[in-house]
Design a protein around this motif. Structure first.
Motif, short mmCIF file in Angstrom:
data_model
loop_
_atom_site.label_atom_id
_atom_site.label_comp_id
_atom_site.label_asym_id
_atom_site.label_seq_id
_atom_site.Cartn_x
_atom_site.Cartn_y
_atom_site.Cartn_z
N TYR A 32 -2.82 13.35 -5.19
CA TYR A 32 -3.86 13.17 -3.86
C TYR A 32 -3.59 11.66 -3.65
CZ TYR A 32 -7.67 11.72 -1.00
OH TYR A 32 -8.49 11.25 -0.19
N ALA A 33 -3.16 11.39 -2.48
CA ALA A 33 -3.17 9.80 -2.31
C ALA A 33 -4.22 9.54 -1.37
CB ALA A 33 -1.85 9.42 -1.67
N LEU A 34 -4.93 8.54 -1.74
CA LEU A 34 -5.98 7.97 -0.87
C LEU A 34 -5.83 6.85 -0.14
CD1 LEU A 34 -8.98 7.88 -0.19
CD2 LEU A 34 -9.71 6.82 -2.22
N CYS A 35 -5.11 7.10 0.98
CA CYS A 35 -4.39 6.17 1.91
C CYS A 35 -5.25 5.79 3.01
CB CYS A 35 -3.28 6.87 2.46
SG CYS A 35 -1.83 7.45 1.27
N ARG A 36 -5.38 4.45 2.98
CA ARG A 36 -6.10 3.95 4.18
C ARG A 36 -5.32 2.45 4.45
NH1 ARG A 36 -9.57 -0.26 4.95
NH2 ARG A 36 -10.22 -0.26 7.22
N PRO A 37 -4.84 2.17 5.55
CA PRO A 37 -4.89 2.94 6.71
C PRO A 37 -4.17 4.48 6.61
CG PRO A 37 -3.29 1.34 7.07
CD PRO A 37 -3.98 0.99 5.79
N SER A 38 -4.54 5.17 7.68
CA SER A 38 -3.88 6.37 7.73
C SER A 38 -2.47 6.29 8.18
CB SER A 38 -4.64 7.46 8.74
OG SER A 38 -5.97 7.73 8.18
N GLY A 39 -1.65 7.54 8.56
CA GLY A 39 -0.29 7.14 8.84
C GLY A 39 0.42 8.18 9.89
N ALA B 210 -1.01 -1.91 4.51
CA ALA B 210 -0.39 -0.77 5.05
C ALA B 210 0.81 -0.69 4.13
CB ALA B 210 0.39 -1.02 6.32
N ILE B 211 1.41 -1.49 3.53
CA ILE B 211 2.37 -1.29 2.53
C ILE B 211 1.88 -0.62 1.16
CG2 ILE B 211 3.86 -2.38 0.79
CD1 ILE B 211 5.59 -1.93 3.35
N GLY B 212 0.68 -1.13 0.81
CA GLY B 212 0.12 -0.83 -0.29
C GLY B 212 -0.53 0.79 -0.10
N SER B 213 -0.78 1.08 1.18
CA SER B 213 -1.22 2.57 1.46
C SER B 213 0.07 3.34 1.11
CB SER B 213 -1.79 2.71 2.86
OG SER B 213 -2.29 3.68 2.96
N ALA B 214 1.10 2.98 1.81
CA ALA B 214 2.22 3.82 1.86
C ALA B 214 2.64 4.05 0.46
CB ALA B 214 3.43 3.20 2.43
N ASN B 215 2.53 3.05 -0.43
CA ASN B 215 2.87 3.08 -1.95
C ASN B 215 1.91 4.03 -2.79
OD1 ASN B 215 4.40 1.46 -3.75
ND2 ASN B 215 2.42 1.37 -5.08
N LEU B 216 0.99 4.13 -2.19
CA LEU B 216 -0.06 5.43 -2.63
C LEU B 216 0.79 6.81 -2.59
CD1 LEU B 216 -3.45 4.19 -1.84
CD2 LEU B 216 -2.31 3.91 -4.12
N ALA B 217 1.15 7.00 -1.26
CA ALA B 217 1.97 8.29 -1.07
C ALA B 217 3.13 8.52 -1.92
CB ALA B 217 2.27 8.18 0.38
N VAL B 218 3.96 7.28 -2.18
CA VAL B 218 5.00 7.34 -2.98
C VAL B 218 4.85 7.69 -4.25
CG1 VAL B 218 7.25 6.21 -3.57
CG2 VAL B 218 6.29 5.91 -1.31
N ALA B 219 3.74 6.99 -4.87
CA ALA B 219 3.20 7.38 -6.28
C ALA B 219 2.93 8.81 -6.42
CB ALA B 219 2.21 6.45 -6.58
N ALA B 220 1.93 9.43 -5.34
CA ALA B 220 1.76 10.72 -5.55
C ALA B 220 2.75 11.74 -5.55
CB ALA B 220 0.64 10.88 -4.22
N ALA B 221 3.94 11.42 -4.71
CA ALA B 221 5.17 11.98 -4.52
C ALA B 221 5.91 12.13 -5.87
CB ALA B 221 6.03 11.73 -3.30
#
Length: 345
Positions: free
Chosen positions: A150-157, A128-139
């Protein structure tokens, strides 16, 4: 478009969850992300892992108690004699009567999880932390000048509140991306196109006027998440008027959806944000097992093309989509539509 992905997402793989009183196979399989990534690479996107951003962007959205629970829940659960392999809450607060915070992981599980659709396994916290990290990277990529990422997040949020998870969601990736953008930008709009209402995202921003939340989803009067997503929910306090829900009738097709999207885009334009975050669920597809709406791959292409027409720096964050045979084409089509081209996936 730059794609951010993680090879570690498969570490979280709940074998089952409870639906209609029965244990059933989880729809949130690692194959979802794998299929999407393969399709995006075939479509010419550059896909990279993200550098670690640490806990600070996550802690800017989620409470310390909730983060501590997610980090320790599985270990504490395993200390219970005869406990299940994954954390399943079974005692929940009574509305208006949650006057204390439990010290037991059993009580904490009920306090911090809204349903039985997000069991916590050994590696859930790290993934979950890794997934959130992808969203931060995209931002961060958008803040550095990219027009979109685009952040390929899994799990969703999008079902995760500040202090509560559920619906296959633990950390609210889209909200974390919004808050990260807000560090440097004045106003940010968040639009959720998942078939389910983004109840967690709404809850996080419901009292704020610096973030506009808009959600298009199947009418929750008889559909998950049932208790939020209605048109009369417009925000509270300073946030009044900065929350727009557009519930849609069951099996709404492309034409009806795109008409509602015009209302959403008009509101976003009036808000005049500095950036846009898109909760890109594709479970509104006509063949998705959630059976909510009836969009096509072409519909997702047109949705993203219309959002691109807003002319805003945009972060797209993956949410739902559970038909393994269609999810990749839906996402690839959406990204192609945003870039005003056809998809080869």
């Amino acid at each position: 478009m730059q794609v951010f992905c993680s090879p570690h997402h498969a570490g979280h793989h709940s074998s089952r969850f409870i639906r209609h009183g029965q244990f059933v196979e989880s729809r949130d399989t690692p194959a979802r992300a794998d299929r999407i990534l393969d399709a995006l690479r075939r479509d010419g996107h550059t896909a990279d892992e993200a550098r670690p951003f640490g806990i600070a962007p996550v802690a800017a959205v989620h409470t310390p108690e909730y983060l501590a629970f997610l980090r320790t829940a599985w270990v504490e659960w395993q200390r219970i004699e005869g406990a299940s392999a994954e954390v399943f809450p079974y005692v929940f607060p009574v509305r208006g009567m949650d006057h204390g915070y439990p010290t037991s992981v059993v009580g904490q599980a009920g306090y911090h999880m809204q349903d039985l659709w997000a069991p916590i396994g050994q590696h859930t916290w790290d993934v979950a932390i890794g997934s959130a990290n992808l969203a931060v990277a995209a931002a961060g990529h958008v803040l550095d000048g990219a027009s979109a990422a685009y952040a390929l997040c899994r799990p969703s949020g999008h079902h995760a509140f500040a202090d509560m998870g559920g619906g296959n969601c633990f950390l609210n990736n889209a909200a974390i991306a919004v808050q990260y953008l807000r560090c440097k930008l004045g106003r940010v709009a968040l639009i959720d196109v998942d078939v389910h209402h983004g109840n967690g995202s709404q809850g996080i921003f419901y009292d704020r006027d610096d973030v506009l939340f808009v959600s298009l989803h199947r009418d929750p009067v008889d559909y998950h998440p049932y208790f939020t997503g209605h048109a009369q929910e417009r925000g509270r306090g300073a946030g009044l008027g900065f929350n727009l829900n557009l519930p849609l009738p069951v099996r709404t097709t492309d034409a009806g959806y795109l008409a509602a999207l015009e209302t959403a885009c008009a509101r976003i334009a009036a808000f005049s944000p500095d950036a846009l975050v898109v909760s890109l669920g594709v479970d509104a597809h006509e063949d998705d097992p959630t059976a909510g709406l009836a969009l096509t791959v072409e519909g997702f292409r047109r949705i993203s093309a219309r959002l691109a027409g807003l002319g805003l720096p945009t972060v797209l964050v993956q949410e739902g989509g559970y038909n393994i045979d269609t999810i990749a084409r839906c996402v690839a089509g959406a990204l192609a539509g945003f870039e005003n081209r056809e998809s080869a996936a």
